[in-house]
Scaffold this active site. Sequence first.
Site, PDB file in Angstrom:
ATOM      1  N   GLU A  42       0.876  -1.177   0.000  1.00 30.05           N
ATOM      2  CA  GLU A  42       0.000   0.000   0.000  1.00 30.05           C
ATOM      3  C   GLU A  42       0.909   1.220   0.000  1.00 30.05           C
ATOM      4  O   GLU A  42       1.924   1.220   0.697  1.00 30.05           O
ATOM      5  CB  GLU A  42      -0.778  -0.058   1.302  1.00 30.05           C
ATOM      6  CG  GLU A  42      -1.808   0.988   1.497  1.00 30.05           C
ATOM      7  CD  GLU A  42      -2.461   0.665   2.823  1.00 30.05           C
ATOM      8  OE1 GLU A  42      -3.518   0.037   2.807  1.00 30.05           O
ATOM      9  OE2 GLU A  42      -1.863   0.997   3.850  1.00 30.05           O
TER      10      GLU A  42
ATOM     11  N   TYR B 295       7.939   0.319  -7.497  1.00 31.09           N
ATOM     12  CA  TYR B 295       7.054  -0.855  -7.428  1.00 31.09           C
ATOM     13  C   TYR B 295       6.620  -1.328  -8.821  1.00 31.09           C
ATOM     14  O   TYR B 295       6.631  -2.523  -9.100  1.00 31.09           O
ATOM     15  CB  TYR B 295       5.816  -0.525  -6.589  1.00 31.09           C
ATOM     16  CG  TYR B 295       6.111  -0.127  -5.164  1.00 31.09           C
ATOM     17  CD1 TYR B 295       7.150  -0.711  -4.446  1.00 31.09           C
ATOM     18  CD2 TYR B 295       5.337   0.831  -4.506  1.00 31.09           C
ATOM     19  CE1 TYR B 295       7.423  -0.352  -3.140  1.00 31.09           C
ATOM     20  CE2 TYR B 295       5.599   1.196  -3.198  1.00 31.09           C
ATOM     21  CZ  TYR B 295       6.641   0.612  -2.517  1.00 31.09           C
ATOM     22  OH  TYR B 295       6.908   0.961  -1.227  1.00 31.09           O
TER      23      TYR B 295
END
Length: 169
Positions: A124, A135
């Site tokens: 998250e 990411y």
Amino acid sequence: MATRAVPPPSDEDAASAVVLRAGDARDLAIVDALMGDAFDPAYGEAWTRTQCLGVLALPGIQLVLAFVDDRPAGFAMTRTVLDEAELLLIAVATDARRRGIGTALVGAVIADCIAANVATLHLEVRAGNEAVELYTAHGFAKVGERRAYYRGRSGVAHDAHTYSRALGS
Ligand SMILES: CC(C)(COP(=O)(O)OP(=O)(O)OC[C@H]1O[C@@H](n2cnc3c(N)ncnc32)[C@H](O)[C@@H]1OP(=O)(O)O)[C@@H](O)C(=O)NCCC(=O)NCCS
């Protein structure tokens, strides 16, 4: 996780190879110092020392620490439950960024998860955090949004975006 030396990107950086090793609650001071340095309090993403201590005591927590020239330079903390894992936090010291340490940490987390037969790795991140670039480069795809999840020092709220990556064959 065994200690790993990550090769520097080029010979110019040969004196600054990144060394990764597994950590635990005894490394709380290192994590706390990096946390204070790496996270901008404007966004409310950092954890307190007490929160870190509590989480490091939980089952299924993996801590990876990165060192450059024997100096703490970053960490990643992951929690695994059965075949699901979540990358809880990743941080690199402000003066050590854009040298591949975040890449090395994410790579180590993914390798450790694969070795532990984790099927899906979740995370998250605050909407707009530059970590999203890191990411997505590692194959994470956005799967959801949490409105006004983070609240910074000024009280301004920021959305969280959730990402995941399948690790199975
Ligand atoms: C996100 C973070 C861990 C990246 O660490 P890092 O060691 O600088 O990352 P790397 O050097 O491996 O960068 C890998 C790639 O990610 C992307 N990236 C990293 N930082 C970036 C930035 N500030 N802006 C844009 N892209 C960025 C780039 O694509 C970069 O590749 P490049 O340098 O070849 O362009 C670091 O910026 C950090 O600690 N941020 C504060 C803490 C945080 O927000 N953590 C994430 C939420 S838990």
